[in-house]
Design an enzyme around this catalytic site. Structure first.
Site, PDB file in Angstrom:
ATOM      1  CG  LEU A  95      -2.068  -1.042   1.156  1.00  0.00           C
ATOM      2  CD1 LEU A  95      -2.785  -1.117   2.496  1.00  0.00           C
ATOM      3  CD2 LEU A  95      -3.065  -0.723   0.041  1.00  0.00           C
ATOM      4  CE  LYS A 151     -11.274  -9.906  15.532  1.00  0.00           C
ATOM      5  NZ  LYS A 151     -11.889  -9.094  16.584  1.00  0.00           N
ATOM      6  CE  LYS A 181     -15.684 -11.813  14.553  1.00  0.00           C
ATOM      7  NZ  LYS A 181     -15.070 -10.740  13.734  1.00  0.00           N
ATOM      8  CG  ASP A 185     -12.240  -9.624  12.290  1.00  0.00           C
ATOM      9  OD1 ASP A 185     -12.105 -10.814  12.656  1.00  0.00           O
ATOM     10  OD2 ASP A 185     -12.950  -8.808  12.898  1.00  0.00           O
ATOM     11  CG  HIS A 213     -15.880  -3.413   5.720  1.00  0.00           C
ATOM     12  ND1 HIS A 213     -16.338  -3.945   6.905  1.00  0.00           N
ATOM     13  CD2 HIS A 213     -15.755  -2.082   5.953  1.00  0.00           C
ATOM     14  CE1 HIS A 213     -16.492  -2.990   7.800  1.00  0.00           C
ATOM     15  NE2 HIS A 213     -16.156  -1.840   7.237  1.00  0.00           N
ATOM     16  CD  GLU A 229     -12.455  -6.305   8.523  1.00  0.00           C
ATOM     17  OE1 GLU A 229     -13.656  -6.592   8.473  1.00  0.00           O
ATOM     18  OE2 GLU A 229     -11.909  -5.819   9.530  1.00  0.00           O
ATOM     19  CB  ALA A 255     -16.473   4.646  12.064  1.00  0.00           C
ATOM     20  CG  HIS A 274     -15.689   1.219  18.387  1.00  0.00           C
ATOM     21  ND1 HIS A 274     -16.063  -0.068  18.050  1.00  0.00           N
ATOM     22  CD2 HIS A 274     -14.669   1.094  19.280  1.00  0.00           C
ATOM     23  CE1 HIS A 274     -15.311  -0.932  18.714  1.00  0.00           C
ATOM     24  NE2 HIS A 274     -14.454  -0.253  19.466  1.00  0.00           N
TER      25      HIS A 274
END
Length: 213
Positions: free
Chosen positions: A29, A53, A61, A80, A128, A147, A159, A163
């Site tokens: 990127l 995570k 999860k 994710d 997404h 993700e 957002a 959150h």
């Protein structure tokens, strides 16, 4: 959730591969952003943020999904574990970035959710992507899922606030606040549209004038 040390080691060993995937995608990127800047005198990416995570949150999860907390299930069902958030200035930048990602030969786009063209009921907007990227290890090649969320600065600001409120009220946001958040989302969208219009006008002024002859 209490986890045995031996189990935690296995999970951490798996998760280092997700770190390698983040390193790989972040590098791609940054290169694409610099090259785009060189060609178009405009950088589509303002900020890049990435995270992995924890094993504990991944196991939790899986439990919420009614699945056994195994490494195999984590790799198969949790998309994710590795996440990248791209923030840009304009809505058109979002789709420019998407096209740049799509054209990468070694990136496979597994899933697209366009919450810009079809926002969530609460006003949330973002693009997404779930991709997989090959990671070359000493003894094998692993395809690892990442993700990617792509938003404008205005979308990201909204957002982030939503959150924080979501968890402050333990997911039960009062109706009055929900309405205010939706109105704020509409205002953020209006700002994005105005800024896009201004950008278009600036681009028109910046075009070299045709020389009459």
């Amino acid at each position: 959730m209490e986890i045995k040390k031996s189990v935690l080691y296995e999970w951490k060993n798996l998760f280092k591969i997700y770190k390698f995937a983040l390193d790989e995608v972040n590098t791609k990127l940054n290169i694409l952003n610099e090259d785009f800047q060189f060609i178009h005198q405009h950088n589509p990416i303002e900020h890049l943020n990435s995270r992995i995570k924890t094993p504990e949150s991944t196991m939790e999860k899986l439990a919420r999904k009614g699945l056994e907390p195994t490494l195999e299930n984590a790799k198969k069902y949790i998309h994710d574990i590795a996440g990248i958030r791209i923030t840009c200035s304009f809505i058109t930048d979002i789709y420019s970035i998407y096209e740049l990602i799509r054209k990468q030969d070694d990136i496979n786009i597994l899933q697209i959710k366009d919450y810009i063209k079809q926002p969530k009921p609460n006003g949330y907007k973002s693009l997404h992507l779930i991709i997989d990227v090959p990671i070359f290890l000493t003894d094998r090649v692993e395809k690892v899922k990442v993700e990617i969320q792509i938003r404008t600065i205005a979308m990201d600001f909204w957002a982030s606030l939503e959150h924080k409120i979501y968890y402050k009220f333990d997911k039960a946001i009062p109706a009055s606040l929900r309405n205010e958040l939706k109105e704020a989302a509409d205002s953020a969208n209006y700002l994005d549209e105005r800024m896009e219009k201004i950008k278009t006008e600036v681009d028109l002024y910046a075009r070299p004038q045709l020389v009459k002859g």
